[in-house]
Scaffold this motif. Structure first.
Motif: not given
Length: 84
Positions: A28-45
């Protein structure tokens, strides 16, 4: 294939940045949404890798990062590779 989730698979530098080879997230998300969530989970790197990565959705290159991802899809995160 679980129709309520997405499987995200990481390759090369994306794997190193995420610290894992894959993970499963709710659909239930787009790649942009997924990228935001993955950044929150795993950080700036990982965020830096995601900005330049290519994405395959069920084996097909995805160019529209705002399009909804199909439930049950496998998303491959492919950072730029050196060499030829």
């Amino acid at each position: 294939m679980d129709p309520t989730h997405l499987t995200v698979r990481y390759f090369a530098g994306a794997r190193a940045a995420a610290g894992r080879t894959e993970e499963v997230l709710p659909a239930g998300r787009s790649l942009d949404d997924l990228s935001v969530e993955l950044t929150q989970r795993h950080g700036d790197r990982l965020a830096a890798v995601l900005r330049v990565a290519s994405f395959l959705v069920d084996g097909v290159t995805c160019h529209d990062r705002r399009a909804p991802l199909p439930a049950g899809a496998t998303i491959d995160v492919l950072p730029p590779f050196a060499g030829g």
